[in-house]
Each structure stands twice: as C-alpha cells, then as structure tokens.
Design a protein around this motif. Structure first.
Motif, PDB file in Angstrom:
ATOM      1  N   VAL A 110      47.179  80.779  85.671  1.00  0.00           N
ATOM      2  CA  VAL A 110      46.906  80.835  84.087  1.00  0.00           C
ATOM      3  C   VAL A 110      45.605  81.916  83.703  1.00  0.00           C
ATOM      4  N   PRO A 111      46.216  82.849  82.725  1.00  0.00           N
ATOM      5  CA  PRO A 111      47.515  83.305  82.469  1.00  0.00           C
ATOM      6  C   PRO A 111      48.224  83.860  83.556  1.00  0.00           C
TER       7      PRO A 111
ATOM      8  N   THR B 105      36.210  87.667  85.549  1.00  0.00           N
ATOM      9  CA  THR B 105      37.592  87.288  85.502  1.00  0.00           C
ATOM     10  C   THR B 105      37.715  87.251  83.687  1.00  0.00           C
ATOM     11  N   ILE B 106      36.780  87.082  83.060  1.00  0.00           N
ATOM     12  CA  ILE B 106      37.029  86.977  81.521  1.00  0.00           C
ATOM     13  C   ILE B 106      35.715  87.932  81.111  1.00  0.00           C
TER      14      ILE B 106
ATOM     15  N   SER C 180      50.914  81.992  75.594  1.00  0.00           N
ATOM     16  CA  SER C 180      50.791  83.661  75.789  1.00  0.00           C
ATOM     17  C   SER C 180      50.589  83.754  77.315  1.00  0.00           C
ATOM     18  N   GLY C 181      51.729  83.872  78.169  1.00  0.00           N
ATOM     19  CA  GLY C 181      51.520  83.794  79.541  1.00  0.00           C
ATOM     20  C   GLY C 181      50.981  82.701  80.198  1.00  0.00           C
ATOM     21  N   GLY C 182      51.465  81.459  79.756  1.00  0.00           N
ATOM     22  CA  GLY C 182      50.802  80.271  80.310  1.00  0.00           C
ATOM     23  C   GLY C 182      49.390  80.000  79.862  1.00  0.00           C
TER      24      GLY C 182
ATOM     25  N   ILE D  36      41.178  88.087  79.117  1.00  0.00           N
ATOM     26  CA  ILE D  36      41.481  86.955  80.149  1.00  0.00           C
ATOM     27  C   ILE D  36      42.179  87.357  81.253  1.00  0.00           C
ATOM     28  N   LEU D  37      41.731  87.716  82.423  1.00  0.00           N
ATOM     29  CA  LEU D  37      42.459  88.236  83.475  1.00  0.00           C
ATOM     30  C   LEU D  37      43.394  87.291  84.076  1.00  0.00           C
ATOM     31  N   ARG D  38      44.525  87.753  84.671  1.00  0.00           N
ATOM     32  CA  ARG D  38      45.555  86.942  85.368  1.00  0.00           C
ATOM     33  C   ARG D  38      44.864  85.861  86.392  1.00  0.00           C
TER      34      ARG D  38
END
Length: 334
Positions: free
Chosen positions: A207-208, A248-249, A273-275, A198-200
């Motif tokens: 999110v994330p 993006t995913i 985990s990172g949002g 799951i990319l930024r």
C-alpha cells in the motif's frame, strides 16, 4: 467565514520598527515573534465587518482554536503606523500584537521590505497584498492529475473520468461521479501546495502498489494498531502532509506546477488509488473558496444547496479525522 490556518502561521510579536524613510529603502523589522504552535496545530481566523478578499485596515478579526475557544480578536491590520508596511504580500500585523505570515514564522525576527513586501520570495503572489484566498489555498484537497483510480471499467487515470462515470467507493460500491473540477497551481508562487508523493509500500507492504500524488491537505485513510494506539479508533483520516517522513512519503519540492483534480459524489466517499484509500472532494467552506470562479459556479449549478447554505449543507466526513500532534505521530511511524 473562518479560514483554517496552522500554528506556525500565527503568533505574537514584541515590537515593530521601520528603518528608512522613503521607498525603496524602507524595511519593517518585527521582533520578539513567538508562534502559537506548529504546522500540526489548527486554528481558525475569521475576518468580519467590511470583509473582502484582501486584508485591509478597518476590518475586524477573530482567532479561535480547533475547539472553538476564542484566543484573540481585534482590529486588522496595523499598517498605518508603518507607511502601509504592516500588511504585505504574505503578512499582516494585527493591532493586538499578533502577526500572520503564510510562509511560516520561522524565527524570532522577520524583515519585510518595501520593494516587494515579502519575507520569502517563494510565498504569496507578489502583488504586495495578502489575500484571504491565498491563506485558503493551503487547504486544497484533491488528487494530482495522472492519479489512477479504481472504476467500473478498471483502473483509469483521474483525468479521463467524467461526470456520470462509476467509481469504486469503500462504503457504497460503484457510485456515479456528480462533479469534476480542476485547479492548476503555480508552485513557484505557492510552494507549500506542492503535492505529497506516497511511494510504493509506504503505508503497508503493498500500500500503495504504485506512487500516488495528492495535495498536502488531502486526507488518507489510516488503519491498524497505530490508529487504536494514538486515537482509540479503528480507522481515521489523516492529512497527507502529516505523513511526510522525507523518505517513503515526501513533498515534491522539485515541481514548478501541478494540476489537481477534484471528484465529488452525493456523499463524502473513500476512493482506491493503487490500494491507497483516500477521500473524494469534500465541499467545506475552505475547499470551495479556493476554486476558480468558473469551477465554483459549475459546482453550485450541480449542488445549488451549497450556494445557499455553504458548509452547513456539506455531508459528513466518511471517517473521523485526526489532526494536530496526534496526526504527526503517523508520519514518524510511516
């Protein structure tokens, strides 16, 4: 115990014919295959009477849908008519005109050879027999090693988190970890278990905040108008594989192995985990069944009630879960 499978793994077939007379020239051709559904449709397969980890003749099976309705039941497998070709490394032909293939029924005809008894070299463990545990492996739920979680000591790699460490949870603040387990997966044998990346910014603007890798069945918290629109809920958990959009995913099919790390608490918790808010390890029968024996024994020592009562002793999910066609809508919207 009922094993969770997807609609593209189970279906009906019209005929099966054996070509050749002796190994290694035997080929079993199964024709007229119609899957019961897609990868978003959930079914449960139960093997009973003389159950074992390997699908063998003389067992009985029962197939139910996600609502518990019995679809079919009968004898398992129909291999004697095909010189033991009816049950191989990734497939089983049941005696009621049903076929199970863990790589997916991707056409109206499947061909199985006597050399390796597989239709797809990338699936199964290449031992010529299909194990119940191989089917269960598709349901692993956990973070990939290297994932960074929010803890009392700040952001820490999951690999460095130990039993007793305090980890932030969405519902109960800082909670101590009760159990840590790991599973190393050879993706050359089970490519379907490759992690979902799951990319930024994939789920929202921030999110994330950094890429996160989780197993395909790891459930992610989804909020906002889409949950209200598709499920009439404020928040819901959706398996990561249902969110894949190829951009993006995505599933990391380039990896050859992955180590998944499981964190368990007194309750089913939502972790940061990172949002990205997603689940802790949930000790359902399928998830516990795929653990290595030593890891499972350790889990039972800490939570002995799980050994005694199995899934009936598991705590409830932290949020409602969305699966099937409704879950697939989130992937198209992500």
């Amino acid at each position: 115990m009922a094993v969770q499978i997807t609609g593209n793994m189970i279906g009906t077939y019209g005929s099966a014919s054996l070509n050749g007379t002796n190994p290694p020239n035997l080929e079993l051709t199964v024709s007229g295959i119609t899957p019961l559904g897609t990868s978003d449709d959930i079914y449960y397969l139960e093997v009973y009477q003389n159950p074992s980890d390997t699908f063998t003749n003389g067992q009985f099976w029962r197939l139910t849908d996600a609502d518990g309705n019995v679809i079919m039941e009968g004898l398992n497998p129909d291999n004697n008519n095909y010189q033991n070709m009816g049950a191989g490394d990734e497939h089983v032909l049941f005696q009621n005109g049903y076929i199970l293939d863990i790589s997916g029924l991707d056409g109206s005809t499947m061909v199985y050879t006597s050399a390796d008894e597989i239709a797809d070299p990338g699936s199964g463990n290449n031992d010529g027999e299909l194990q119940v545990s191989e089917v269960e492996n598709a349901m692993v739920i956990c973070f990939a090693a290297g994932s960074v979680l929010r803890t009392a000591a700040g952001a820490r790699p999951i690999d460095d988190i130990a039993v007793g460490d305090l980890v932030w949870t969405a519902d109960h603040g800082l909670q101590p970890v009760r159990w840590v387990g790991t599973s190393k997966i050879d993706l050359t044998r089970t490519p379907d278990l490759a992690p979902i990346e799951i990319l930024r910014g994939a789920l929202d603007r921030h999110v994330p905040r950094h890429p996160v890798l989780v197993s395909p069945q790891h459930r992610v918290l989804i909020t906002g108008y889409l949950v209200q629109l598709y499920a009439a809920l404020e928040e819901a958990l959706v398996p990561a594989r249902c969110l894949v959009n190829g951009e993006t995913i995505r599933q990391r099919s380039d990896l050859i192995e992955v180590t998944y790390v499981h964190l368990m608490f007194d309750r089913h918790e939502l972790l940061d985990s990172g949002g990205l808010i997603s689940e802790s390890f949930f000790p359902g029968a399928t998830a516990v069944g795929v653990l290595e024996e030593s890891t499972r024994d350790e889990l039972f020592r800490i939570f002995p009630v799980l050994r005694l009562f199995g899934e009936a002793a598991a705590v409830p999910l932290a949020r409602p879960e969305i699966r099937g066609r409704a879950a697939a809508l989130f992937g198209r919207a992500a």
